[in-house]
Structures are given as C-alpha cells and as structure tokens.
Design a protein around this motif. Structure first.
Motif, PDB file in Angstrom:
ATOM      1  N   LYS B 102       0.866  -1.187   0.000  1.00 33.84           N
ATOM      2  CA  LYS B 102       0.000   0.000   0.000  1.00 33.84           C
ATOM      3  C   LYS B 102       0.900   1.234   0.000  1.00 33.84           C
ATOM      4  CE  LYS B 102      -3.783   0.249   2.766  1.00 33.84           C
ATOM      5  NZ  LYS B 102      -4.986   0.826   2.120  1.00 33.84           N
ATOM      6  N   CYS B 149      -3.611   3.002  -1.598  1.00 33.38           N
ATOM      7  CA  CYS B 149      -2.804   3.985  -0.859  1.00 33.38           C
ATOM      8  C   CYS B 149      -3.443   4.382   0.469  1.00 33.38           C
ATOM      9  CB  CYS B 149      -2.599   5.231  -1.720  1.00 33.38           C
ATOM     10  SG  CYS B 149      -4.127   6.104  -2.099  1.00 33.38           S
ATOM     11  N   VAL B 150      -2.640   4.999   1.330  1.00 31.52           N
ATOM     12  CA  VAL B 150      -3.157   5.506   2.609  1.00 31.52           C
ATOM     13  C   VAL B 150      -3.973   6.772   2.357  1.00 31.52           C
ATOM     14  CG1 VAL B 150      -1.243   4.542   3.951  1.00 31.52           C
ATOM     15  CG2 VAL B 150      -1.051   6.876   3.020  1.00 31.52           C
ATOM     16  N   ASP B 151      -4.854   7.082   3.321  1.00 32.22           N
ATOM     17  CA  ASP B 151      -5.608   8.336   3.260  1.00 32.22           C
ATOM     18  C   ASP B 151      -4.620   9.500   3.139  1.00 32.22           C
ATOM     19  OD1 ASP B 151      -7.623   6.575   3.927  1.00 32.22           O
ATOM     20  OD2 ASP B 151      -8.489   7.865   5.476  1.00 32.22           O
ATOM     21  N   GLY B 152      -4.937  10.474   2.348  1.00 30.16           N
ATOM     22  CA  GLY B 152      -4.102  11.663   2.240  1.00 30.16           C
ATOM     23  C   GLY B 152      -3.034  11.569   1.163  1.00 30.16           C
ATOM     24  N   PHE B 153      -2.748  10.382   0.633  1.00 26.34           N
ATOM     25  CA  PHE B 153      -1.802  10.298  -0.489  1.00 26.34           C
ATOM     26  C   PHE B 153      -2.461  10.938  -1.708  1.00 26.34           C
ATOM     27  CE2 PHE B 153      -0.095   8.083  -4.263  1.00 26.34           C
ATOM     28  CZ  PHE B 153       1.232   8.478  -4.149  1.00 26.34           C
ATOM     29  N   ASP B 154      -1.748  11.837  -2.372  1.00 25.82           N
ATOM     30  CA  ASP B 154      -2.406  12.594  -3.454  1.00 25.82           C
ATOM     31  C   ASP B 154      -1.598  12.623  -4.764  1.00 25.82           C
ATOM     32  OD1 ASP B 154      -0.352  14.331  -2.897  1.00 25.82           O
ATOM     33  OD2 ASP B 154      -1.630  16.067  -2.524  1.00 25.82           O
ATOM     34  N   GLN B 156      -1.399  10.097  -7.088  1.00 25.69           N
ATOM     35  CA  GLN B 156      -1.786   8.975  -7.964  1.00 25.69           C
ATOM     36  C   GLN B 156      -1.339   9.192  -9.412  1.00 25.69           C
ATOM     37  OE1 GLN B 156      -3.923  10.469  -5.859  1.00 25.69           O
ATOM     38  NE2 GLN B 156      -4.473   8.914  -4.362  1.00 25.69           N
ATOM     39  N   GLY B 183      -7.334   6.961  -6.099  1.00 27.16           N
ATOM     40  CA  GLY B 183      -6.861   6.165  -4.983  1.00 27.16           C
ATOM     41  C   GLY B 183      -7.923   5.192  -4.530  1.00 27.16           C
ATOM     42  N   THR B 184      -7.503   4.187  -3.774  1.00 30.56           N
ATOM     43  CA  THR B 184      -8.443   3.268  -3.141  1.00 30.56           C
ATOM     44  C   THR B 184      -7.785   2.707  -1.883  1.00 30.56           C
ATOM     45  OG1 THR B 184      -9.659   1.196  -3.342  1.00 30.56           O
ATOM     46  CG2 THR B 184      -7.661   1.376  -4.644  1.00 30.56           C
ATOM     47  N   ASN B 185      -8.617   2.264  -0.924  1.00 35.25           N
ATOM     48  CA  ASN B 185      -8.060   1.758   0.335  1.00 35.25           C
ATOM     49  C   ASN B 185      -7.688   0.281   0.263  1.00 35.25           C
ATOM     50  OD1 ASN B 185     -10.741   0.856   0.232  1.00 35.25           O
ATOM     51  ND2 ASN B 185     -10.828   0.625   2.467  1.00 35.25           N
ATOM     52  N   ALA B 186      -8.036  -0.412  -0.833  1.00 29.00           N
ATOM     53  CA  ALA B 186      -7.794  -1.862  -0.891  1.00 29.00           C
ATOM     54  C   ALA B 186      -7.926  -2.381  -2.307  1.00 29.00           C
ATOM     55  CB  ALA B 186      -8.802  -2.587   0.014  1.00 29.00           C
TER      56      ALA B 186
END
Lengths: 203, 203, 203
Positions: B102, B149-154, B156, B183-186
C-alpha cells in the motif's frame, strides 16, 4: 405487314426502356437534391442550436473555466469513431484555484457538490476545445464520479448530482447519462471529486 | 428509306446501351482490382510496422511478462467490433512474483510507478495474445488506474505515469490515451496498482 | 435479305436483354424472399432462444428483482448504437430491502458475494426493461465491481464472482465479460457492492 409490326414493337420496347431509365435518373437526381436540402436544413438547424446552447450557458450565468492541463503523461481525450473518451477531470473553477478537501472531514457534501459541478464544467471546456462547437455534442453517455470521503459517508449520489444536474441544464436530453458514483479514500491533489466521461459527437 | 433509318437508329441505341454496360462492368472490375491492391499494400505496410514495434520493444530492453490468468470467473478481454475491453490487470513481473503493498505504508510511490509499468506490460501481453500481432493495435484509448494507498496520499498521477509513459514509449501516438487515476483503500491480493484499458484494433 | 436479318438480330438482342433483366429481377425477388426467410428464421430462433433464457432463469430458480430507480439525477442506461452503458447498480433483492455493510466489518465476504449477485440481477432487470426481451442481449462486455471494504481486505475478486458467475449461468458465452474488481472505503447508502456494465444488444 408483319415485318413493319415487328419493327414498331421493337422500337416501342426500346422507347419504354429509355423512358424507364429516364425516370430512374430523375428519381436519383431528386434523391440527391433532397439529400442536399437535408444537409442545408441540418446546417441551418445547427446554427440555430449553436445559438441555443451558447445562449443557454449565458442565460444560466455560466462562465466556462479555462481548458485544463493533464496532471500526468496522458491526453484529456481520445477519439474512437464518433465517441470521445474523456480523462478524469478535476474541480478547477474559473479562478484557477483547484478545490480540495475530503468529504466528512475538511469539506461539506454541499461544497463537494459544487466541486462536482466544476468537474462537469471542466469536461465541457474540454469538449468545446475538442469539438470546436458544443452543438456537436450528441450525447453525454456516461459519467463515473469518484468522491474523496471518510469511511461511512454514503451520500456520493447527492455529491455527483452537482455534475449530473449541470449536464441536464446545459444539454437537455442530450445530457441524460448513465452514471456511477463511488467513494474513495484518496484522490489526486486531494480534490474532493474526480469525474470521467464518455461522450458521442457528430463530425 | 425511313424504315431502314429507324432500324439503324434502334440498333445504334442498343449498341450504345451495351457499350455503356461494358464500361460500367469494366469500372466495377477496376474498382475491385484497386481494392485488392489496397489490401496488398496494407499487408505490406503491416509487415513493415510489425518489425518496427517488435524492434522497439527489444530496443527498450523490454521483455513482456507471461500472459496473466483471470483472478476470478471472468475473461481478460471482450471484443466489440474493433474495440477491446480489457479487465483490470495486476503488476506481475516476468519472474511471476506479484508486486504487493500500500503506497504510503509498505511501498514507495516510486516502486508503485514500477508496478504501474508492469500492469501496462501485462496489458500488452494480453493484447499480443488476443491480436496475434501488436501492430494490430490502432489506439490505446483509455486507462483507468487504481492506486492502493493511505488516506491523504495525493500523487496517484505520478504512480500511473509508470503505465502511461510505457504506452507512449512502445506505441508512440497510438499509445496516447485519456486516463483516470484514483486512490483506493484496498485492491485484490494487496497489489499497489490495478489498471484496466479500452483499446482499438484492426482486424 | 440483309434487312430482314438485321431486324431479326436487333430483336434477338432486345429479347436477350429483356431475358437478362427478367433473370436479374427474379434473382432480386429470390434474394428478398431469402432475406424474409432469414428474418422469419431469426424470429423463430429468437422465440426458441427467448424460451431458452426465460426457461433458464426459472430453471435456476431466479426471480428478477423489480426495476430499480436511479439514486440521483441520472438515467439507468444510455444507448450508443448497439451498445448500452449501464449505471452503477446496487444490491436490491426482490423484497426491496437494500443490502448494506462493509466487508471485513459488518458483512462477510460470502454475503457480499450474494450482494454482488443481486447487483447482477438488478442489471438484468434493467436490461429486460430496456431491451424488452433478454434474448436481445448479444454480449455482456464489461463489469466494474466496487467492494466497500476495510483496509487490507484483498479478496474483491471472490466477492465480484457472485456477479460474474450469475452472468455466465444465465447468458452462457454471451455472459463472458472483461472485469475490474476494486476495493473502496465507502459506497452510496452503505451498500457492500456497486457494479456498472457495458452491454451489446441487437435492435
């Protein structure tokens, strides 16, 4: 005489065939003229519709944002026949300051719906640059809207309505599209909304 | 005599019509031959271009990964006319060990961009298997890239550039595509990147 | 006499041409009849296939859910030629109670796969309403499945198989599609799965 009769008959047959060919030719010419009239009529209707859409934009008090630039090594559009695939568009207003924030944290659903509207208007700016004339838009077929939001936020449709309503207002029935609205935990440059589109146009 | 004159005229009309028909037939045959020549010419050009793309791959030192297998009950591609819809492809390098992680947690954006490159190369392996010859690729119209990616990663877009740049390097202008990067969490099997595509080909 | 001979020849030419035209006309009529037969045959096959698909649905014990309503200001479908773009569909069972939950938290992957099946059946209800007859489905070309899940969940393909398997069971080879399955941290109305589709149909 029989001889004379035969000659007369053969000439009658030839005359009939020539007449038949003349009729066919006339019909072909008529068809071609009719097609030309149709084209002229379409052009006239095009002009009328053109005035209509541009007028609708100004009636709605909408100023299109400047044409965006790709945020990576890709193109804003790709043409396949009369279909246009559009890249994911971001919420850049006319002042050029990109809207940012995560719904449920640093931006409200209402403001995110405004961001969705700006995504739609950026798509329309791209369409104008690509097609020359917005009246060449035949149909907005599909939008996919990604909403940058906290876990548990479940009103993505209301946010993306900001884009869908804009398409309807501007293009009428040609703006009626199928749509997916989904959440995501992160978007490029921390925008609250990203929207991509598939659009049919006429050459 | 008048009788004789009439007969001669009628025969002249018949001769003219036969001549006209002969001309039409000749033109039709000529058109068919010309079409055949065009096909031959296209085939020759195809051979020349084929050498070009395969050479470019080896010039770039690129070895295509083995054809992937669907991770579920679906197909890698579906054909609609000259359009190919491609499934989401995962970052499987030539060694067959799927890249995982991730972004912002267990993999860097730079390594994720390499993963995006492998997604693109897996797409190209699928295209080669499906079309036989990569020179049958007319246009990469659209990519959608999902970044785990983790929350806040910008960033992409920078990650997915790993795929877009690869398409440009290999296919040139035919590789210029519209794109969405989100982005996506999974993602499936915890891959850092999944990419799907729409590609136009010639039969 | 020579005169007589000329007349006879000219009449022979006219007769041959009339005969040739009669043959052409006959062939045209034959072609038209053959086309009509093909249509009749297609209709008959349509009826047979219709019975087949409808029978398959009942054989599988599948009752289609009622036609869904858009959750925002968009349409369920948009037609482009013989292609149908379908909006993201939600897991509404026949009882009308929308399935909700986040995989890895409030719903199991197995139940989410059932939700994916309901998404597919809702897509099929939309197809039936839009096309009149499910035998007009030529090909399910593409599905994109979004799975509402916790970070680290990596079995999205197994969840979306619930939809893909359903398409295969019902449509056979026409149900074989390319697919993307991705995770997301949030979906509309907190559903566990949302699925969109691209479908080819015959007019």
């Amino acid at each position: 005489d029989k001889k004379k009769e035969i000659i007369i008959r053969s000439i009658q047959v030839i005359k009939m065939r020539l007449l038949s060919q003349t009729i066919k030719s006339s019909m072909a010419i008529a068809a071609r003229l009719s097609a030309r009239n149709r084209i002229t009529l379409n052009n006239r209707m095009g002009v009328i519709r053109h005035v209509h859409i541009e007028k609708r934009l100004s009636d709605l008090g909408i100023e299109l944002p400047p044409l965006g630039t790709p945020k990576g090594s890709y193109a804003l559009t790709s043409r396949q026949g009369n279909l246009l695939y559009l890249a994911g568009h971001l919420p850049m207003p006319t002042d050029g300051k990109l809207m940012v924030g995560k719904v449920g944290d640093t931006i409200s659903p209402e403001d995110a719906a405004i961001a969705a509207k700006w995504c739609a208007l950026n798509i329309i700016s791209t369409l104008k640059a690509e097609l020359g004339d917005l009246d060449n838009v035949v149909k907005i077929h599909k939008l996919v809207g990604f909403v940058n939001c906290v876990d548990g936020f479940d009103a993505q449709p209301k946010v993306i309505n900001g884009a869908s309503d804009t398409m309807f207002e501007i293009f009428g029935d040609a703006g009626r599209h199928a749509r997916s609205a989904v959440g995501t935990n992160a978007l490029p440059l921390n925008v609250p909304v990203e929207i991509e589109a598939i659009v049919e146009f006429k050459g």
